[in-house]
Design a protein around this motif. Structure first.
Motif, mmCIF file in Angstrom:
data_model
loop_
_atom_site.group_PDB
_atom_site.id
_atom_site.type_symbol
_atom_site.label_atom_id
_atom_site.label_comp_id
_atom_site.label_asym_id
_atom_site.label_seq_id
_atom_site.Cartn_x
_atom_site.Cartn_y
_atom_site.Cartn_z
ATOM 1 N N ARG A 69 30.905 -5.746 25.706
ATOM 2 C CA ARG A 69 30.490 -6.189 24.380
ATOM 3 C C ARG A 69 31.702 -6.658 23.571
ATOM 4 N NH1 ARG A 69 25.378 -4.569 23.314
ATOM 5 N NH2 ARG A 69 25.504 -2.618 24.457
ATOM 6 N N SER A 70 31.546 -7.744 22.883
ATOM 7 C CA SER A 70 32.587 -8.347 22.024
ATOM 8 C C SER A 70 33.782 -8.888 22.790
ATOM 9 C CB SER A 70 33.082 -7.349 20.959
ATOM 10 O OG SER A 70 31.993 -6.871 20.238
ATOM 11 N N ARG A 71 33.722 -8.895 24.090
ATOM 12 C CA ARG A 71 34.831 -9.460 24.878
ATOM 13 C C ARG A 71 34.391 -10.718 25.620
ATOM 14 N NH1 ARG A 71 39.468 -5.640 26.237
ATOM 15 N NH2 ARG A 71 40.231 -7.603 27.073
ATOM 16 N N LEU A 72 33.133 -10.710 26.092
ATOM 17 C CA LEU A 72 32.675 -11.825 26.934
ATOM 18 C C LEU A 72 32.703 -13.148 26.163
ATOM 19 C CD1 LEU A 72 29.807 -11.753 29.490
ATOM 20 C CD2 LEU A 72 30.059 -13.693 27.974
ATOM 21 N N LEU A 73 32.112 -13.152 24.957
ATOM 22 C CA LEU A 73 32.035 -14.397 24.179
ATOM 23 C C LEU A 73 33.416 -14.992 23.892
ATOM 24 C CD1 LEU A 73 29.133 -14.039 21.622
ATOM 25 C CD2 LEU A 73 29.822 -16.131 22.768
ATOM 26 N N PRO A 74 34.340 -14.209 23.303
ATOM 27 C CA PRO A 74 35.669 -14.797 23.057
ATOM 28 C C PRO A 74 36.363 -15.241 24.339
ATOM 29 C CG PRO A 74 35.521 -12.555 22.140
ATOM 30 C CD PRO A 74 34.200 -12.868 22.739
ATOM 31 N N SER A 75 36.119 -14.525 25.442
ATOM 32 C CA SER A 75 36.790 -14.921 26.692
ATOM 33 C C SER A 75 36.233 -16.248 27.205
ATOM 34 C CB SER A 75 36.657 -13.828 27.767
ATOM 35 O OG SER A 75 35.422 -13.904 28.437
ATOM 36 N N LEU A 76 34.937 -16.478 26.994
ATOM 37 C CA LEU A 76 34.349 -17.758 27.440
ATOM 38 C C LEU A 76 34.832 -18.902 26.543
ATOM 39 C CD1 LEU A 76 32.572 -19.294 29.411
ATOM 40 C CD2 LEU A 76 30.573 -18.623 28.069
ATOM 41 N N MET A 77 35.003 -18.606 25.251
ATOM 42 C CA MET A 77 35.567 -19.628 24.341
ATOM 43 C C MET A 77 36.958 -20.022 24.821
ATOM 44 S SD MET A 77 34.606 -18.352 20.555
ATOM 45 C CE MET A 77 32.963 -17.953 20.074
ATOM 46 N N LYS A 78 37.725 -19.015 25.234
ATOM 47 C CA LYS A 78 39.088 -19.262 25.728
ATOM 48 C C LYS A 78 39.045 -20.082 27.016
ATOM 49 C CE LYS A 78 43.608 -18.119 25.701
ATOM 50 N NZ LYS A 78 44.008 -19.028 26.731
ATOM 51 N N SER A 79 38.090 -19.772 27.904
ATOM 52 C CA SER A 79 37.951 -20.545 29.146
ATOM 53 C C SER A 79 37.667 -22.010 28.830
ATOM 54 C CB SER A 79 36.813 -19.982 30.009
ATOM 55 O OG SER A 79 37.193 -18.754 30.575
ATOM 56 N N CYS A 80 36.754 -22.242 27.875
ATOM 57 C CA CYS A 80 36.411 -23.632 27.507
ATOM 58 C C CYS A 80 37.662 -24.329 26.951
ATOM 59 C CB CYS A 80 35.297 -23.659 26.463
ATOM 60 S SG CYS A 80 33.690 -23.203 27.136
ATOM 61 N N GLU A 81 38.430 -23.584 26.157
ATOM 62 C CA GLU A 81 39.657 -24.163 25.580
ATOM 63 C C GLU A 81 40.652 -24.511 26.699
ATOM 64 O OE1 GLU A 81 41.190 -21.669 22.362
ATOM 65 O OE2 GLU A 81 43.191 -22.351 22.969
ATOM 66 N N THR A 82 40.827 -23.606 27.653
ATOM 67 C CA THR A 82 41.757 -23.849 28.772
ATOM 68 C C THR A 82 41.297 -25.038 29.600
ATOM 69 O OG1 THR A 82 42.143 -21.472 28.826
ATOM 70 C CG2 THR A 82 42.954 -22.722 30.704
ATOM 71 N N LEU A 83 39.989 -25.122 29.814
ATOM 72 C CA LEU A 83 39.432 -26.249 30.567
ATOM 73 C C LEU A 83 39.476 -27.546 29.757
ATOM 74 C CD1 LEU A 83 36.358 -24.373 32.051
ATOM 75 C CD2 LEU A 83 37.748 -25.913 33.423
ATOM 76 N N GLY A 84 39.496 -27.390 28.422
ATOM 77 C CA GLY A 84 39.472 -28.570 27.556
ATOM 78 C C GLY A 84 38.079 -29.174 27.455
ATOM 79 N N VAL A 85 37.049 -28.324 27.500
ATOM 80 C CA VAL A 85 35.661 -28.807 27.397
ATOM 81 C C VAL A 85 34.952 -28.059 26.257
ATOM 82 C CG1 VAL A 85 35.536 -29.369 29.862
ATOM 83 C CG2 VAL A 85 34.785 -27.107 29.084
ATOM 84 N N ASP A 86 33.872 -28.676 25.743
ATOM 85 C CA ASP A 86 33.114 -28.022 24.671
ATOM 86 C C ASP A 86 32.286 -26.867 25.212
ATOM 87 O OD1 ASP A 86 34.060 -29.843 22.875
ATOM 88 O OD2 ASP A 86 32.380 -31.231 23.157
ATOM 89 N N ARG A 87 31.826 -27.055 26.450
ATOM 90 C CA ARG A 87 31.016 -26.009 27.080
ATOM 91 C C ARG A 87 31.116 -26.182 28.597
ATOM 92 N NH1 ARG A 87 24.643 -27.833 27.381
ATOM 93 N NH2 ARG A 87 25.091 -29.718 28.537
ATOM 94 N N VAL A 88 30.825 -25.119 29.314
ATOM 95 C CA VAL A 88 30.760 -25.234 30.769
ATOM 96 C C VAL A 88 29.291 -25.422 31.163
ATOM 97 C CG1 VAL A 88 32.871 -23.949 31.292
ATOM 98 C CG2 VAL A 88 30.724 -22.716 31.030
#
Ligand SMILES: NC(=O)c1ccc[n+]([C@@H]2O[C@H](COP(=O)([O-])OP(=O)(O)OC[C@H]3O[C@@H](n4cnc5c(N)ncnc54)[C@H](OP(=O)(O)O)[C@@H]3O)[C@@H](O)[C@H]2O)c1
Length: 271
Positions: A76-95
């Motif tokens: 809880r409270s970790r998954l969402l921010p981690s996915l935002m970070k993944s999108c940022e690293t990938l350089g995409v708005d969403r996966v």
């Protein structure tokens, strides 16, 4: 053959494809025609996938991108921010697809209601088009269905190749409308030398590794082979054109000896 979620059946695995060499392999895969990249928070290849995507000049919508949430972020409270970070690293708005990488860690089982609720929230917020799981057992999938309701898990990714067909799990998924992604679809390159696979390969003027891929593709499954070698990247992609007969598929399936390669001591109790 396709699946109802329009996930390209031929994907490119990215474990090990790090750094400039990884980007070059990924770029070559996209040039060859692969339109599906499989990364994970734990692979350290999210940046490489994004960079190859940008350098390819392909429209974002043409390439299906999967990532996986690592154990420490399945809370809880970790998954969402981690996915935002993944999108940022990938350089995409969403996966396109986000998977829970494992339902367990060396420290024990993860809190499924907590991480699945937050994964559904990530989907509702538009961070991922589809959601799914990896390395789940049938019992885990049943629990997930109870938590999220039927029809929410779009994909399950697990080990599957001619020597570990995992057919019971494949059948369960297909019956429940869950698309299947086969990891280690080449059994990490050990298909060469198997007499049955070699004989089928000879008949099709193909390599045994292409036959291993064609075997899973023929059942409508998604495959994500990887290679750092340009010839083998192209060779694997060309497996899409091989059509195996029902008899050939049955003969390859009979090579199954439950030879699981990814089996850490803390694994779930496999089906
Ligand atoms: N969800 C999970 O828990 C999980 C676990 C494991 C893997 N995965 C995913 O699945 C992907 C594939 O798994 P994997 O890379 O372990 O196994 P794989 O794709 O079955 O095999 C890759 C190995 O086979 C060799 N190879 C590739 N093409 C070949 C060919 N045509 N002929 C002969 N050898 C060939 C490669 O060596 P060269 O590079 O020298 O060609 C590499 O050593 C990973 O990249 C990752 O994205 C997911």
């Amino acid at each position: 053959m396709t699946n109802k979620y329009n996930i390209p059946q031929m994907g490119f695995g990215t474990f090990g494809r790090t750094g400039p060499e990884g980007i070059a392999a990924l770029q070559f895969a996209l040039e060859t025609g692969y339109r599906h990249l499989d990364t994970a928070q734990s692979y350290d290849t999210e940046y490489e996938c994004g960079e190859a995507l940008r350098r390819s000049g392909l429209p974002r919508a043409e390439v299906f991108v999967t990532t996986k949430i690592t154990g420490v972020n399945c809370a809880r409270s970790r998954l969402l921010p981690s996915l935002m970070k993944s999108c940022e690293t990938l350089g995409v708005d969403r996966v396109d697809l986000t998977l829970i990488h494992w339902p367990v860690t060396p420290g024990g089982r993860l809190d499924m209601p907590a991480y699945l609720t937050e994964l559904a929230e990530a989907q509702a917020r538009g961070l991922t088009r589809l959601i799914g799981v990896s390395n789940f057992t049938i019992a885990d999938l049943e629990e997930a269905k109870t938590i999220l309701g039927p029809g929410r898990i779009a994909n399950h990714q697990f080990e599957r190749h001619p020597f570990l067909t995992n057919q019971k799990l494949v059948n369960y998924c297909l019956y429940n409308g869950i698309s299947v992604t086969c990891y280690l679809p080449l059994a990490r390159g050990v298909c060469a030398g198997d007499p049955v696979i070699e004989a089928v390969a000879k008949r099709h003027v193909a390599t045994p590794h292409q036959i291993a891929l064609a075997f899973s593709l023929a059942q409508g499954l998604i495959v994500i082979p990887t290679s750092g070698n340009l010839e083998r990247i192209a060779e694997n992609f060309a497996a899409r054109d091989i059509r195996l007969s029902t008899e050939e598929i049955a003969a390859i399936a009979a090579r199954n000896n439950n030879a699981r390669q990814i089996n850490p001591g803390w694994s779930p109790k496999w089906d």
